[in-house]
Design an enzyme around this catalytic site. Structure first.
Site, PDB file in Angstrom:
ATOM      1  N   MET A  13     -53.405 -32.927  47.476  1.00  0.00           N
ATOM      2  CA  MET A  13     -54.239 -32.459  46.357  1.00  0.00           C
ATOM      3  C   MET A  13     -53.478 -32.467  45.035  1.00  0.00           C
ATOM      4  O   MET A  13     -53.768 -31.664  44.146  1.00  0.00           O
ATOM      5  CB  MET A  13     -54.735 -31.039  46.650  1.00  0.00           C
ATOM      6  CG  MET A  13     -55.446 -30.888  47.982  1.00  0.00           C
ATOM      7  SD  MET A  13     -55.889 -29.170  48.301  1.00  0.00           S
ATOM      8  CE  MET A  13     -56.307 -29.244  50.058  1.00  0.00           C
ATOM      9  N   HIS A  71     -53.301 -22.997  54.952  1.00  0.00           N
ATOM     10  CA  HIS A  71     -52.215 -23.056  53.969  1.00  0.00           C
ATOM     11  C   HIS A  71     -50.917 -22.443  54.510  1.00  0.00           C
ATOM     12  O   HIS A  71     -49.822 -22.934  54.220  1.00  0.00           O
ATOM     13  CB  HIS A  71     -52.666 -22.324  52.690  1.00  0.00           C
ATOM     14  CG  HIS A  71     -51.691 -22.423  51.555  1.00  0.00           C
ATOM     15  ND1 HIS A  71     -51.352 -23.629  50.965  1.00  0.00           N
ATOM     16  CD2 HIS A  71     -50.977 -21.479  50.904  1.00  0.00           C
ATOM     17  CE1 HIS A  71     -50.474 -23.407  50.001  1.00  0.00           C
ATOM     18  NE2 HIS A  71     -50.222 -22.113  49.934  1.00  0.00           N
ATOM     19  N   SER A  98     -45.632 -27.514  47.174  1.00  0.00           N
ATOM     20  CA  SER A  98     -45.831 -26.280  47.949  1.00  0.00           C
ATOM     21  C   SER A  98     -44.750 -26.090  48.999  1.00  0.00           C
ATOM     22  O   SER A  98     -44.522 -26.972  49.831  1.00  0.00           O
ATOM     23  CB  SER A  98     -47.183 -26.316  48.675  1.00  0.00           C
ATOM     24  OG  SER A  98     -48.213 -26.485  47.766  1.00  0.00           O
ATOM     25  N   GLU A 130     -57.312 -25.647  40.880  1.00  0.00           N
ATOM     26  CA  GLU A 130     -57.201 -24.303  40.307  1.00  0.00           C
ATOM     27  C   GLU A 130     -58.166 -24.128  39.130  1.00  0.00           C
ATOM     28  O   GLU A 130     -58.299 -23.022  38.607  1.00  0.00           O
ATOM     29  CB  GLU A 130     -55.767 -24.047  39.845  1.00  0.00           C
ATOM     30  CG  GLU A 130     -54.781 -23.929  41.006  1.00  0.00           C
ATOM     31  CD  GLU A 130     -53.343 -23.774  40.542  1.00  0.00           C
ATOM     32  OE1 GLU A 130     -52.909 -22.648  40.331  1.00  0.00           O
ATOM     33  OE2 GLU A 130     -52.659 -24.805  40.378  1.00  0.00           O
ATOM     34  N   HIS A 188     -52.563 -27.469  39.770  1.00  0.00           N
ATOM     35  CA  HIS A 188     -53.487 -28.302  40.539  1.00  0.00           C
ATOM     36  C   HIS A 188     -54.862 -28.322  39.873  1.00  0.00           C
ATOM     37  O   HIS A 188     -55.308 -27.327  39.313  1.00  0.00           O
ATOM     38  CB  HIS A 188     -53.642 -27.746  41.961  1.00  0.00           C
ATOM     39  CG  HIS A 188     -52.362 -27.711  42.741  1.00  0.00           C
ATOM     40  ND1 HIS A 188     -51.491 -26.646  42.682  1.00  0.00           N
ATOM     41  CD2 HIS A 188     -51.808 -28.621  43.573  1.00  0.00           C
ATOM     42  CE1 HIS A 188     -50.448 -26.900  43.472  1.00  0.00           C
ATOM     43  NE2 HIS A 188     -50.611 -28.087  44.023  1.00  0.00           N
TER      44      HIS A 188
HETATM   45  N1  HPA Z   1     -54.839 -32.354  53.127  1.00  0.00           N
HETATM   46  C1  HPA Z   1     -54.729 -32.155  51.807  1.00  0.00           C
HETATM   47  N2  HPA Z   1     -53.680 -31.557  51.258  1.00  0.00           N
HETATM   48  C2  HPA Z   1     -52.706 -31.135  52.060  1.00  0.00           C
HETATM   49  C3  HPA Z   1     -52.765 -31.305  53.455  1.00  0.00           C
HETATM   50  C4  HPA Z   1     -53.895 -31.951  54.010  1.00  0.00           C
HETATM   51  O1  HPA Z   1     -54.021 -32.148  55.234  1.00  0.00           O
HETATM   52  N3  HPA Z   1     -51.620 -30.779  53.960  1.00  0.00           N
HETATM   53  C5  HPA Z   1     -50.905 -30.309  52.908  1.00  0.00           C
HETATM   54  N4  HPA Z   1     -51.553 -30.510  51.751  1.00  0.00           N
END
Ligand code: HPA
Length: 272
Positions: A212, A247, A31, A87, A84
């Site tokens: 994730m 996000h 991401s 999803e 993912h």
């Molecule tokens: N937790 C899970 N996934 C993530 C996080 C988080 O804090 N930050 C970016 N992806």
């Protein structure tokens, strides 16, 4: 032959027919990190939707295309946008691109992700070399009939992240004067971020970062004998350690780190 492998073969044949014959390194961009693919020279770009059986990504911040070309002197195939589990895809689908890469002859894979920092020494904006992981997905992508041709029933996971490649990442970071964190990545399904109690559990169990993704792809890569290097961009302090999570902030921080992230990956590629 198992359907997934037949489909991966079809997808690989389609990709080969676009002139992509020699792939040295696979690259999975997490991401906010997809922009690295823009640095690839002599690009061949293939949209996921044009590849037979290839899934299509739904998450914001993912481009949904394969980019092939030269980066750090290596022939790379980059996945700009991964799939993912949260999803709603099956584990077979989440790991499908790795199976395709394996059929294209990939023997080295660089996996990257955005992750929350559970280690109290970590700050948003840090880069973490993944030394090991814990699979908290509650499932495993290799469950089901094993295809011996592609790997053993009970794969060894002593070195999920290649020890020599870890040395290369450390060397690269030192040469670039980048501070590099190291640690254990805990993979959860999401899509919720973790609770503070879950983060305390991760800390107690020896975890440094949470995310994730990554774990399923690394399992499938190791099954196929692919050597893996992993880098997490710590985009936030994990739940209960700082501000509430969203996000947009994750994408913003991963966008900010991308210049040092890019340099680190390119330098690693040069050393592979
Ligand atoms: N937790 C899970 N996934 C993530 C996080 C988080 O804090 N930050 C970016 N992806």
């Amino acid at each position: 032959m198992n359907n997934v492998f037949t489909q991966a073969r079809e997808a690989a044949t389609y990709i080969e027919n676009q002139g992509i014959k020699e792939v040295e390194v696979g690259l999975i961009l997490g991401s906010g990190l997809g922009e690295l693919a823009e640095e690839i020279e002599d690009q061949v770009v293939i949209s996921y939707k044009d590849i037979p059986s290839f899934p299509v990504s739904t998450v914001v911040g993912h481009a949904g295309q394969l980019v092939y070309g030269t980066l750090g002197g290596k022939k790379v195939l980059a996945l700009q946008g991964r799939f993912h589990y949260y999803e709603g895809y099956s584990m077979d689908t989440v790991t499908f691109p790795v199976r395709v890469m394996s059929m294209l002859g990939v023997q080295s894979l660089i996996v990257t992700n955005a992750a929350g920092g559970a280690n109290t020494d970590f700050q948003p904006g840090d880069l973490m070399m993944i030394q090991d992981h814990v699979n908290f997905f509650g499932t495993n992508p290799l469950i089901g009939e094993n295809e011996e041709k592609y790997g053993p029933r009970f794969p060894d996971m002593t070195h999920p992240y290649d020890v020599e490649y870890q040395g290369f990442i450390e060397e690269a970071a030192a040469e670039l004067n980048l501070s590099l964190k190291k640690g254990v990545y805990f993979g959860f399904t999401g899509p919720t971020y973790e609770t503070p109690a879950e983060i305390r559990m991760v800390q107690t169990l020896g975890g440094d970062a949470v995310g994730m993704s990554t774990v399923p792809e690394v399992i499938v890569a190791r099954h196929a004998g692919i050597r893996v290097a992993g880098i997490s961009c710590i985009t936030n302090l994990a739940a209960g350690m700082g501000a509430e999570l969203n996000h947009e902030d994750v994408i913003e921080v991963s966008t900010k780190i991308r210049s040092s992230f890019k340099k680190l990956v390119v330098s690693l590629l040069e050393k592979l």
